[in-house]
Design a protein around this motif. Structure first.
Motif, PDB file in Angstrom:
ATOM      1  N   TYR A 261       0.793  -1.231   0.000  1.00 51.58           N
ATOM      2  CA  TYR A 261       0.000   0.000   0.000  1.00 51.58           C
ATOM      3  C   TYR A 261       0.824   1.279   0.000  1.00 51.58           C
ATOM      4  O   TYR A 261       0.393   2.291  -0.544  1.00 51.58           O
ATOM      5  N   ALA A 262       2.001   1.255   0.649  1.00 52.73           N
ATOM      6  CA  ALA A 262       2.765   2.506   0.757  1.00 52.73           C
ATOM      7  C   ALA A 262       3.641   2.744  -0.471  1.00 52.73           C
ATOM      8  O   ALA A 262       3.733   3.866  -0.968  1.00 52.73           O
ATOM      9  N   LEU A 263       4.281   1.672  -0.972  1.00 53.53           N
ATOM     10  CA  LEU A 263       5.213   1.871  -2.093  1.00 53.53           C
ATOM     11  C   LEU A 263       4.570   2.522  -3.311  1.00 53.53           C
ATOM     12  O   LEU A 263       5.193   3.385  -3.940  1.00 53.53           O
ATOM     13  N   PRO A 264       3.334   2.156  -3.674  1.00 53.65           N
ATOM     14  CA  PRO A 264       2.741   2.818  -4.844  1.00 53.65           C
ATOM     15  C   PRO A 264       2.680   4.339  -4.705  1.00 53.65           C
ATOM     16  O   PRO A 264       2.822   5.056  -5.703  1.00 53.65           O
ATOM     17  N   TYR A 265       2.501   4.845  -3.472  1.00 54.20           N
ATOM     18  CA  TYR A 265       2.513   6.295  -3.271  1.00 54.20           C
ATOM     19  C   TYR A 265       3.872   6.884  -3.607  1.00 54.20           C
ATOM     20  O   TYR A 265       4.001   8.061  -3.893  1.00 54.20           O
ATOM     21  N   LEU A 266       4.911   6.038  -3.489  1.00 59.58           N
ATOM     22  CA  LEU A 266       6.267   6.501  -3.788  1.00 59.58           C
ATOM     23  C   LEU A 266       6.637   6.172  -5.230  1.00 59.58           C
ATOM     24  O   LEU A 266       7.796   6.157  -5.596  1.00 59.58           O
ATOM     25  N   LYS A 267       5.623   5.840  -6.011  1.00 58.84           N
ATOM     26  CA  LYS A 267       5.818   5.509  -7.425  1.00 58.84           C
ATOM     27  C   LYS A 267       6.671   4.267  -7.611  1.00 58.84           C
ATOM     28  O   LYS A 267       7.447   4.170  -8.559  1.00 58.84           O
ATOM     29  N   VAL A 268       6.595   3.372  -6.649  1.00 60.31           N
ATOM     30  CA  VAL A 268       7.260   2.079  -6.806  1.00 60.31           C
ATOM     31  C   VAL A 268       6.157   1.035  -6.760  1.00 60.31           C
ATOM     32  O   VAL A 268       5.508   0.858  -5.738  1.00 60.31           O
ATOM     33  N   LEU A 269       5.936   0.393  -7.895  1.00 59.89           N
ATOM     34  CA  LEU A 269       4.785  -0.492  -7.962  1.00 59.89           C
ATOM     35  C   LEU A 269       5.230  -1.919  -8.258  1.00 59.89           C
ATOM     36  O   LEU A 269       5.892  -2.177  -9.258  1.00 59.89           O
ATOM     37  N   PHE A 270       4.893  -2.816  -7.359  1.00 61.18           N
ATOM     38  CA  PHE A 270       5.194  -4.226  -7.585  1.00 61.18           C
ATOM     39  C   PHE A 270       3.895  -5.011  -7.681  1.00 61.18           C
ATOM     40  O   PHE A 270       2.889  -4.629  -7.084  1.00 61.18           O
ATOM     41  N   ALA A 271       3.958  -6.125  -8.411  1.00 55.41           N
ATOM     42  CA  ALA A 271       2.810  -7.027  -8.431  1.00 55.41           C
ATOM     43  C   ALA A 271       2.641  -7.634  -7.037  1.00 55.41           C
ATOM     44  O   ALA A 271       3.583  -7.665  -6.245  1.00 55.41           O
ATOM     45  N   TYR A 272       1.429  -8.116  -6.729  1.00 56.04           N
ATOM     46  CA  TYR A 272       1.179  -8.721  -5.417  1.00 56.04           C
ATOM     47  C   TYR A 272       2.169  -9.848  -5.125  1.00 56.04           C
ATOM     48  O   TYR A 272       2.721  -9.946  -4.036  1.00 56.04           O
ATOM     49  N   GLU A 273       2.350 -10.705  -6.142  1.00 59.65           N
ATOM     50  CA  GLU A 273       3.274 -11.832  -5.956  1.00 59.65           C
ATOM     51  C   GLU A 273       4.648 -11.335  -5.529  1.00 59.65           C
ATOM     52  O   GLU A 273       5.273 -11.887  -4.631  1.00 59.65           O
ATOM     53  N   THR A 274       5.110 -10.273  -6.211  1.00 65.60           N
ATOM     54  CA  THR A 274       6.436  -9.752  -5.914  1.00 65.60           C
ATOM     55  C   THR A 274       6.497  -9.210  -4.491  1.00 65.60           C
ATOM     56  O   THR A 274       7.472  -9.432  -3.773  1.00 65.60           O
ATOM     57  N   CYS A 275       5.447  -8.494  -4.096  1.00 65.03           N
ATOM     58  CA  CYS A 275       5.408  -7.946  -2.736  1.00 65.03           C
ATOM     59  C   CYS A 275       5.545  -9.058  -1.708  1.00 65.03           C
ATOM     60  O   CYS A 275       6.317  -8.954  -0.744  1.00 65.03           O
ATOM     61  N   VAL A 276       4.767 -10.129  -1.912  1.00 60.89           N
ATOM     62  CA  VAL A 276       4.828 -11.238  -0.968  1.00 60.89           C
ATOM     63  C   VAL A 276       6.237 -11.825  -0.960  1.00 60.89           C
ATOM     64  O   VAL A 276       6.831 -12.057   0.096  1.00 60.89           O
ATOM     65  N   LEU A 277       6.779 -12.030  -2.145  1.00 60.41           N
ATOM     66  CA  LEU A 277       8.110 -12.625  -2.242  1.00 60.41           C
ATOM     67  C   LEU A 277       9.159 -11.747  -1.560  1.00 60.41           C
ATOM     68  O   LEU A 277      10.042 -12.249  -0.862  1.00 60.41           O
ATOM     69  N   ILE A 278       9.033 -10.430  -1.738  1.00 59.06           N
ATOM     70  CA  ILE A 278      10.003  -9.534  -1.091  1.00 59.06           C
ATOM     71  C   ILE A 278       9.900  -9.670   0.427  1.00 59.06           C
ATOM     72  O   ILE A 278      10.898  -9.821   1.124  1.00 59.06           O
ATOM     73  N   ALA A 279       8.658  -9.645   0.940  1.00 56.27           N
ATOM     74  CA  ALA A 279       8.478  -9.744   2.392  1.00 56.27           C
ATOM     75  C   ALA A 279       9.002 -11.080   2.918  1.00 56.27           C
ATOM     76  O   ALA A 279       9.694 -11.130   3.937  1.00 56.27           O
TER      77      ALA A 279
END
Lengths: 275, 247, 219
Positions: free
Chosen positions: C75-93
């Protein structure tokens, strides 16, 4: 408290640097500092160009009411965490007793439960309490819908921590107690467990961190914890990035503090043993 | 043949913080000499031994190996170290490798000797120190005495110009001390240059070409074993010898 | 709902979810391990700012709750113009958090190496990187087998974070919450997922202790 720190591989891996090594380290340090500075700059820059540094996103943190609201959420978080911890410590103790018992059935049952709770994610337990339990007619408040699954999920690990502590007490202690005519039960409660507890305390504090982290899923069951109150703040001030960042930092600081406490206690314990 | 001493220390000084652990140490060990360093614990004898291959740094003075000054870092430091064997009180065998690997690892990695040749030589050395049948085991499966003998073989595999022994028998059970001292005696007979820090007075008496007595970071006395053990010059040395004889 | 009825309806989805959980676990663990090694190198290296940075990194990701991190990513990264797919977000976490623990375990594995080991290697004339390669890394890895086994199980548990975002296909926890909000899977739906999780944990544990027995350093 004494300052003697355990020697770390960081210290004895290296020889005292000669002039050439020192030059290399200086160059490396300069490069690293540059790299870190660039990273920090990039982050701040990204915040700036996307407008996230604007005062409207941060100014409400200077208001007392904001912090009172955060504090209320935090209080609930702490209440949930402590309740879950109390339950999980009690359950963990019982499981440990079962695991160390000579009754084959008790032993197997406890070992099974320990493996089960250790192998299943907290979220699955939470969904169980959120989705299935209410259908059986059992009415639980949001508080218990988060506290109970978090407690269940942690109790296996706690049981193993207890067991590790008891096993760390020298064998001779039990034998000495039995030779004085104590029963097994008495020897356990009077001699073994009090000694084991010293080893266990740091682990239990570290366990609090896990419990506290798991309580962040409270939003699933709509319990008004820190995370949930953050959501309210966000909709009030339309400041998602800053609010979630602040909340994350609060969690990190609390957990960091708990971990430090645990490490200090463990360090003191090992120093006392070697003294 | 060079006429340099194999090991030479000149005006070596060292402090551990406030503590002055080595005070103006001058010492040279000639080829084939066996120098035994004795003294009460805390006298600086172990530190002295460890400065020779720069496991301890020194504050001032100089240390030469076969005439070459030991540098502060780099390739040459490693090369000089490889020419000096060291045996530690706590053996320090590498626990994750077999005894044989322990002996071959440095010849292969440092001297670039072919593996096969290193193995043959290692087995010969292990045989020589009496643990040839233990070559395939890991160190923890050996007794302390066997481990220390394997550690001696590991040092010998580098064909050192001299061997340093830092209290090699202090961590051993009494019944194993003899087997290690025998290996060391044998080495001395074969002409190995040795510097031995030890509490074993009988070894010093029988094997040493020279005995050095240290206390409080200074060399107080040095001489042949006969003269040192029968007529110690300083009162300190007399008191020390007395205190050992008492038990 | 009985197991067989539930399995008839959702069996293939369960298998797919199991595979997804496995895939996420393996991928996250592999990445976390690589990242953990990098961070550990920074932390034991001689360059002070890198040490500090490594320590800081570990404290952040070992102490941040998974939910908080995922929320920031989603939710926060898109505000910073960094957009990842859901899968990627989960994988990063599920990579960042285990990587911090991985580094901690590697550090304590390295700290179990006796100082005499390094001195002995030095006395034999081995250079710094030879010591690292021959003495430090092999011993540290052997000391870390059991912690790494636990880390892999913990990583598997962390992948349940995937249930908090729409994933396609769902992993085991997400599938259960899906089944229970759309039908009355009841307890059974949970039991199947729980059994898959426990079975996986058991397999990882078995593999870990087998490896550990093989490479354990006798002391």
């Amino acid at each position: 408290m004494s300052k003697t720190k355990k020697p770390s591989i960081r210290d004895y891996l290296y020889e005292p640097p000669g002039p050439r090594t020192r030059t290399w380290i200086r160059v490396g340090t300069a490069l690293a500092l540059g790299l870190i500075a660039a990273l920090v700059y990039a982050v701040i820059h990204q915040f700036a160009v996307t407008g996230q540094l604007k005062a409207k996103y941060w100014s409400f943190f200077s208001r007392w009411t904001t912090w009172r609201f955060i504090g209320q959420g935090l209080l609930t978080t702490v209440e949930v965490a402590l309740t879950a911890a109390a339950i999980t410590f009690a359950a963990g103790f019982l499981l440990m007793r079962g695991r160390l018992s000579r009754h084959a059935i008790l032993w197997r049952l406890s070992a099974g439960l320990i493996s089960f709770t250790r192998g299943v994610p907290t979220l699955l337990f939470i969904y169980f309490f959120f989705l299935v339990v209410p259908r059986t007619g059992v009415k639980l408040s949001a508080f218990w819908k988060i506290a109970l699954p978090v407690a269940i999920s942690a109790c296996g690990v706690v049981a193993e921590a207890f067991r590790g502590g008891v096993n760390a007490v020298p064998r001779g202690q039990r034998e000495a107690a039995l030779s004085l005519g104590m029963t097994e039960r008495r020897a356990f409660y009077r001699i073994l467990f009090p000694q084991a507890f010293r080893y266990i305390i740091p682990t239990l504090i570290a366990e609090l961190v896990i419990v506290l982290k798991d309580t962040t899923f409270a939003y699933i069951v709509s319990c008004a914890d820190l995370m949930q109150n953050a959501r309210v703040l966000i909709s009030n001030y339309d400041a998602l990035v800053s609010t979630y960042l602040v909340v994350a930092v609060i969690y990190i600081l609390i957990n960091y503090g708990l971990n430090r406490l645990s490490e200090n206690l463990a360090g003191r314990e090992s120093r006392r043993k070697t003294a | 043949m060079s006429e340099h001493p194999v090991i030479e220390l000149r005006h070596v000084e060292k402090h551990f913080g406030e503590l002055h652990v080595l005070k103006d140490i001058n010492l040279s060990v000639a080829r084939g000499e066996v120098v035994v360093v004795i003294g009460p614990s805390g006298s600086g004898k172990s530190t002295l031994c460890r400065t020779i291959n720069r496991l301890e740094t020194i504050d001032s003075g100089e240390i030469r190996i076969d005439g070459e000054r030991i540098p502060r870092e780099g390739k040459n430091l490693a090369r000089l170290r490889s020419q000096i064997g060291m045996v530690f009180q706590s053996f320090n065998l590498f626990p994750h490798r077999t005894v044989l690997d322990n002996v071959t690892i440095a010849p292969v990695d440092v001297l670039r000797i072919p593996k096969k040749q290193a193995r043959e030589e290692a087995l010969r050395l292990l045989e020589r120190v009496g643990v040839g049948d233990q070559a395939r085991k890991v160190p923890a499966q050996l007794s302390g005495g066997q481990q220390q003998r394997a550690a001696i073989a590991r040092a010998l595999a580098m064909h050192p110009k001299a061997m340093l022994f830092d209290e090699p028998t202090s961590a051993l059970d009494p019944e194993m001390i003899g087997e290690v001292l025998n290996v060391m005696t044998e080495l001395a007979r074969e002409g190995m240059t040795m510097l031995v820090v030890t509490h074993e007075m009988n070894f010093a008496r029988r094997v040493a070409s020279r005995v050095i007595f240290m206390e409080n970071g200074s060399i107080l006395e040095e001489g042949s074993p006969e003269s040192f053990f029968t007529h110690p010059q300083t009162q300190r040395a007399q008191a020390f010898l007395q205190s050992i004889q008492d038990h | 709902m009985s197991v067989s009825a539930l399995w008839d309806q959702y069996g293939s989805q369960y298998l797919l979810a199991l595979l997804t959980t496995w895939k996420l676990t393996a991928l996250s663990f592999g990445l976390a391990f690589a990242l953990g090694i990098l961070i550990t190198v920074a932390r034991v290296g001689p360059i002070r700012p890198l040490r500090r940075f490594g320590d800081f990194y570990v404290q952040i990701f070992r102490n941040i709750p998974g939910a908080a991190l995922l929320i920031l990513l989603v939710y926060a990264l898109p505000y910073l113009k960094v957009l990842f797919a859901y899968e990627t977000c989960v994988l990063i976490a599920t990579t960042l958090i285990p990587s911090a623990f991985c580094s901690e375990y590697l550090m304590s594995g390295m700290n179990m190496i006796d100082r005499g080991q390094i001195e002995a290697a030095r006395a034999l004339g081995m250079r710094f990187f030879q010591i690292i390669r021959r003495i430090v890394i092999p011993q540290a890895l052997r000391f870390s087998v059991l912690p790494m086994t636990n880390l892999m199980v913990a990583t598997m548990l962390t992948t349940s974070l995937g249930s908090q975002v729409p994933l396609n296909p769902r992993e085991l926890t997400g599938l259960v919450s899906y089944i229970n909000t759309h039908a009355t899977g009841g307890v059974t739906a949970f039991v199947i997922s729980a059994a898959f999780y426990c079975g996986t944990a058991l397999l990882i544990g078995l593999a870990g202790s087998r490896i550990d027995r093989k490479v354990r350093i006798l002391r």
